[in-house]
Every structure is written in C-alpha cells, then in structure tokens.
Enzyme design. Sequence first.
Site, PDB file in Angstrom:
ATOM      1  N   ASP A 107       4.016  -3.006 -10.926  1.00 41.47           N
ATOM      2  CA  ASP A 107       3.750  -3.220 -12.458  1.00 41.47           C
ATOM      3  C   ASP A 107       4.068  -1.593 -13.145  1.00 41.47           C
ATOM      4  O   ASP A 107       4.178  -1.731 -14.329  1.00 41.47           O
ATOM      5  CB  ASP A 107       2.423  -3.217 -12.836  1.00 41.47           C
TER       6      ASP A 107
HETATM    7  C1  GLC Z   1      -2.016  -0.680 -14.274  1.00 42.85           C
HETATM    8  C2  GLC Z   1      -2.166  -0.542 -12.526  1.00 42.85           C
HETATM    9  C3  GLC Z   1      -1.479  -1.764 -12.011  1.00 42.85           C
HETATM   10  C4  GLC Z   1      -2.046  -2.981 -12.504  1.00 42.85           C
HETATM   11  C5  GLC Z   1      -1.630  -3.083 -14.098  1.00 42.85           C
HETATM   12  C6  GLC Z   1      -2.096  -4.245 -14.789  1.00 42.85           C
HETATM   13  O1  GLC Z   1      -0.374  -0.641 -14.399  1.00 42.85           O
HETATM   14  O2  GLC Z   1      -1.862   0.662 -12.238  1.00 42.85           O
HETATM   15  O3  GLC Z   1      -2.180  -1.614 -10.647  1.00 42.85           O
HETATM   16  O4  GLC Z   1      -1.300  -3.992 -11.873  1.00 42.85           O
HETATM   17  O5  GLC Z   1      -2.125  -1.963 -14.608  1.00 42.85           O
HETATM   18  O6  GLC Z   1      -2.519  -4.406 -16.122  1.00 42.85           O
HETATM   19  C1  GLC Z   2      -2.037  -4.843  -9.263  1.00 41.65           C
HETATM   20  C2  GLC Z   2      -1.516  -6.192 -10.091  1.00 41.65           C
HETATM   21  C3  GLC Z   2      -0.376  -6.769  -9.445  1.00 41.65           C
HETATM   22  C4  GLC Z   2       0.905  -5.741  -8.873  1.00 41.65           C
HETATM   23  C5  GLC Z   2       0.245  -4.359  -8.375  1.00 41.65           C
HETATM   24  C6  GLC Z   2       0.940  -3.416  -8.104  1.00 41.65           C
HETATM   25  O1  GLC Z   2      -2.627  -5.124  -8.097  1.00 41.65           O
HETATM   26  O2  GLC Z   2      -2.679  -7.154 -10.135  1.00 41.65           O
HETATM   27  O3  GLC Z   2       0.157  -7.724  -9.947  1.00 41.65           O
HETATM   28  O4  GLC Z   2       1.697  -6.185  -8.339  1.00 41.65           O
HETATM   29  O5  GLC Z   2      -0.943  -3.925  -9.139  1.00 41.65           O
HETATM   30  O6  GLC Z   2       1.419  -2.938  -9.609  1.00 41.65           O
END
Ligand code: GLC
Ligand code: GLC
Length: 803
Positions: A483
């Site tokens: 993300d």
């Molecule tokens: C932030 C986190 C990531 C998560 C995302 C969701 O970017 O670092 O892990 O998946 O928020 O909103």
């Molecule tokens: C969080 C989110 C997932 C994403 C991950 C890596 O765990 O839930 O959707 O892939 O962060 O950013």
Amino acid sequence: MKYGFFDDKAKEYVITQPDTPLPWINYLGKDGFFSLISNTCGGYSFYRDAKLRRITRFRYNNVPADDGGRCFYICDGDTVWSPAYLPARTPLDGYRCRHGLGYSVFEGKKNGVAAALTVMVPSCVDMEVQKLTLKNETDVEKTLTVYAAEEWCLWNAVDDSTNFQRNWNIGEVEVENGTIYHKTEYRERRNHYAFYSVNCPVQGFDTDRDTFLGQFRGWREPIAVEKRTSFGSIAAGWAPIAAFRIEITLAAGEQKSILFRLGYAENPTDKKFSSPGVINKEKAKEMLAAFSTEAQFDAAMAELAAYWEGLLSRFSVKSSEEKLDRMVNVWNQYQCMVTFNMSRSASYYESGTGRGMGFRDSCQDLLGFVHLIPEKARERIIDIASIQFADGSTYHQYQPLTKRGNADIGSGFNDDPLWLVACTCAYIRETGDFTILDHPTPFNNEEGTEVPLLEHLRRSVRFNTEHKGPHGLPLIGRADWNDCLNLNCFSMTPGESFQTCSNFESGKAESVFIAGMYVKYAGEYADLLDRIGLADEAKEVREEVLKTEKAVLDYGWDGEWFRRAYDAFERPIGSKENAEGKIFIEPQGMCVMAGIGGKEYGKKALASTEKYLGDEFGIELLAPCYSEYHDYLGEISSYPPGYKENGSVFCHNNPWITLAYCEVGDGNGAFDLYKRNAPAYIEDKSEVHRTEPYCYSQTIAGRAAKTYGEAKNAWLTGTAAWSFVAVSQGILGIRPDYDGLRVTPCLPDKMDGCHITRLFRGTRYDIVVKRGNDKGLTVNGAPIQGDLIPLTDTATCEVVVTI
Ligand code: GLC
Ligand code: GLC
C-alpha cells in the site's frame, strides 16, 4: 520470557499475569454479534459492523490503556477487586485468563473468594453472555456486593467519538426488572436497541455514567462502588451506561453463579413500540429466556466446543514438533476465522472506524479459510466481486453492514482484481463447485448489471493485460500489495492520505510484483478456462502470461534477485542500482511462486533474500531501509527505518518466501523461515515480541528499528491465511486440486514424517508421511503414479507417502 502457556488439550492459551506487555485479546462471536475481549476483560462489542453498529464504547489511545470494557467489581468488606484485575486494579491472590476458541475465562481470587467469569457469544443469538461464579473458600459466611457495568456506544462509532454537540443530548435508556435497555436514536430512525440484563434480583442500578463514576473519577473507583450504593440514575443525554448492584451471601464453601447478558435486537418499523415511546421488548425477552439458566449457558458452551471441534477436525497434523502442531491444529486456523470475520476492521489496532472489508485483504483471507466453511467463502466471494467496477478495477474496501464499496481509503490499487481470481480458484479447487462461476454478480452493486462471476474474473485479468507500462509490465496504479509504494502520488502536503492522493498520474510506473501475480493467477485462470471448455480464451490468456513472464525476465531480473518496480520516470526500484531499497521481498516471493525463471532464478533470488533481508524474526521487507522521505516513492519512505513497509519483517509476505522455498524443493529453508515468526515458536521471547504468542502480528520491527523484534498490529493480517497456506500446502504439502488432493510434502530433514488428516470433498483422508527408499504414494494400499490422490466417494481414505 513467557506470560502464560499453551494448554493444548483445552485448546486454550492461559495467561498467568495481568500485566502482559500489551493487552492480549480474543474474539468472540461468529455471525452477527462480535466482541473483542482482552486479558483484563476490556474490549467492546458490535453488531456486524464495528463502525456503524458499535454496541459498547472503547477508547483507543486511552490512559490508562484498555480501561473500561466489562467492568466487574466485587466488594468484600473494605476490599474492592475485579476478577480480571481491571478496572479495580487491586492486586489479586490468584489470576488467570484463559483465552479459548470463542470464549474467555477470567479466574481471580482475593481474600478467600474465587471468581470465575466466563464470557462467550452463543451461536445464533445476538448476545454476549457472561457467567460469573463466586465461591466462598473460607469457613465463614460472606456477604459480597457485586457490580457489573457496561458503557454504551451511541451506535456510529465515528460520530460517537466526534459529534459531541449532538451526542450529549440524545442518550436514552429504559429500565425494567433487571434489564437496562439502550435506545439512543430509537425514537427516530433506528430500529435497533441493545440491552444488558442480569438473571437475579438486583439491589440497585445506574444508567448515567457520570452519576455512577462521580466527578474526577474513572472506572477504577466509581463513587457508587465506593459507597456500596446505587443512585438509580436515568440517563438523559450525556453518557448512558448499564450498571447493576447485586448483594450476594455465600455460606462457607458455597458457590453461586449469575448470568449477565449483553444483547442486540431489531424490530420491524411498524412494531417498534409497545406504547408511545416505549420499546417493544418482545425480542429481547425471548433472547433472555433462552439464556436464563446455568444449564442453558453450559449447553451453549458445549455447542461452541463442538462447533470448533468439527471445524478444526478438517485439517490436523501430528508431528514430532509440538509447536508446529499447536499452530496448525488450533491457533493458525482460529486466526484465519477471525480474519475472515473481521478483515481489517476491528482489532486493538484497527479502530473499526477506518477500514471495513478490504478487497485484496478479504480475498487473501479466504485462502486460509475456504476449507473451514466453504459456503461462507462462496458468499464472501460474491460480496467482494459485487464491488468491482465494469472495467475490472475495484473499490478497495466495503462496509460489512451495507456491503457497498466506498473510496474512503482509496482505490486504484492495481493488484486488487487478481486476488479475486486467486480466491475463486482456491474455492473451486476446494469444493469442486464450478457453479459459482455462473452466479449473477453485479458491478458496483448496481441492480441490473449482473453478469456471471466468470465475467468478473475475465475482467480482472483483462484489467492488467490492458494496463501495462513502458517495459510491458503491469502498471502499479496507486500502489500494489504494498500500500505504501505510491509511485504516482508525489505528496508534499502534511497529513495528506497516501491512499487517496495523486498529483502525478504518470501512466508509467510499473510493478514487477503484479507481473508475478499475473503469471501465477492469470495462469490459474487459463487452467480454469480449459476445464470449463473455453480453450480458445485459455490460449489467448496463456500468450499474455508468456509475454508478461518475458517482460519480467527482460526487465524485472536484476542479476541476483527480482526487481520491485519501475517508478514514474522509468527508473528501477529494488535494484542494485539504487542506493537504498536495493532489494524487496515481494517480487522474490511472488515471482518464485509463479515459477518465473525456474529453479535457477528461484534459488538465486532466495539466497539473496536471506542474505540481505533475513533476520532472527524472518525476512525484512526491503534493504537498505529508506533513510529519507522521497515524494516519488510515497508512504514507504515516510516510516522510520525498520518499521512497517520500510523494512520491518512484514509478516504477511514471509509465507510467500516459505512457499518459494517449497517451490524450489528446499524443505529446510521453508521450515527454518516458518519457525522464525510462527507465534508458538517465539512464545519465550514475549517480552521482546510483545503481542500475543498465539496469533500473528502484521509486522515485527526490523534490524534498523529502535525496537528490533517488537511486533505490532496483532490479529488482523493476511499473515494468518498465508501462513496456513504455506504450512499446510507448502511444508506439509496437502494441496486441494480440481481432480483430487495433491500430496507433495516438503519437510525439513530433521522431521521424519508426520500424520495428517484432511477432510476434502466429503472424504476424510488419513495421510501418513514417512521417510524411506521406496518413494511414492499408496492409496488404500495400492501404489499410485504421481502426486494426485484421485477423488473418491468413500467416507475415508488411507494414504501413505514415502519421501
Ligand atoms: C498504511 C499502512 C499499510 C496499510 C494502509 C491501509 O499505509 O502502512 O500497512 O495497509 O495504511 O490504509
Ligand atoms: C496492510 C494491508 C494490506 C497491504 C499491506 C501492505 O496489511 O491490510 O492490504 O497489502 O498492508 O501494505
């Protein structure tokens, strides 16, 4: 250091001191009513949706932490204590919290009184039931005053914690014979109410929080408790609660139990009121009648145990590794259920007000859940597919109550669509139910747009086929699985969400990771097409897969590992050319699982992964960590080194590496990595790891962090599903396939074998894995070529695999 122990026989984790490094929680409920409960009895409940139907209040970021929740006070002479230590915080003579499957028990002792508080959510009733048993272990009679209190949330948890100018005016309750009804907004558009009730006579009650607590006081020392009284307060706005006072006399050696019931009920609009303004309470009364005796409670506990026994018997292993067995047989599968139920909505770290059900998250959660309750998996797949758009792209999440997608936490994550293919194929391999492909499924939940689910898969694949960048690799969009790899975002505004901002749609940034996914899952889609007689389309898809594979080999291979991406200016990311972020975990896992470059590249990539990213707790996400913020990388470089996506052990994708090891036939590598972060294996490092030793957390701080080894964000993580896939299908090698069960164990040298039972398509397979010279498979005594046990209609099947 440990703070408890696994009781394997009872399938419980027993916590032996209240001051665990963080609240160690459990989840109760399975359909509508859910509760989170910590080892000091904190937490909250909601109906279906932690944002829109919050039943009890919880304050994240509160001090002291985890205060409130289920508040029990036992007054014995001058002493006031709580069976779970909080909220009274009186040192106990004995404390245990036993977190079990769908229930938690708190055993507290003080001054010769033993309390056992069992909390559970029965199946098919929207209620949390709390049984408090008090035993007088002294030889004199004791009269105790018991208080039980809950604080209502005014339903919408976001409003509840922000909109005070309204909130402090709307709270309403009704009180009737030992039941307190919470009916805020029931007078207008809500058709639901909640209640808290006790099954014995009460000596007093309160429903106004500030009256009960008194000024300048918290849950530790309510004035009502201090004065051993109740004020009979009726909430008018402010903060409504439900608090009971019960006097109880126990002869020497005597024990008594009381049942408390926290429930949720809905009424049809025309049957809301029994008289003007008064709730029609029929529903609640029926529910309470079903749980008014101890026998009814015990029967519900037995039913819960049988439910879990049945589910867990679908896959189990007996090996020489006690810790492996307890992860596989109980805790990993349990967490898979929790992630299925919650996605990323409600935990002690996910507030329940942010994310609902994630598209990619829920699709992946299904991979570890589908064998447990395939019918629920089917329904979930349809719900998820229904938030897809007609062009194949998707909303990133939806609210569980409404099942409608929204863009609150962004959209345009280009990996999303392919996860739908992954979980649908897994579902069909598990069940053989191809009819799911015909299920009429809308786009964006719009009536009239329904097409067979197969069309959704087609558009998922096509989306990536049609969105490629300068190197022929899939465009990354806002981000892919990571993300925080926001290559088209370029945010310089403080606080702006990286999940929604984009200032620079380059149309160029590409993801090698999505390319790996495409090779794997578009490949699976092509296999599926062949099976349903669409050979021409299968052929076309395979050609695209080959093109993508070639693009990875030409532009995604860095010499010793797979590159991660190309940025908006066509520069590689995750390459030796970079000063930081030279190597990332994701493409090593996904591209090797996809078989790109065969075993030769696979082994090279894994060796580099271990060399640069391996630490005591697993494989870190990237190295070297980004030491500065870069707008062309986005959120990933916003985190301090060693945390979250910037180089922690992001547990979710460690199992991809485990599976990659299995892909290249390295059982030692696979198991060694598995053990590094499987919770049961690191239980004795709990003071460092800090989160629960019975469930996975999202991240473990990496070597570059100030708190190396510290885990964060327990419970709601794709780690659960992927770890179960890695251990059950990779290491133990039991893989559901369309035509039967494949058996390809990839055990470490130090394991001589194991014994697995697997319920698959109605047959219970009893599989013995052993070492020997006579390699191969026998099914009911007869040798079989290859690794596939063909389907059978017998109830049981004996399999021996010699490796
Ligand atoms: C932030 C986190 C990531 C998560 C995302 C969701 O970017 O670092 O892990 O998946 O928020 O909103
Ligand atoms: C969080 C989110 C997932 C994403 C991950 C890596 O765990 O839930 O959707 O892939 O962060 O950013």
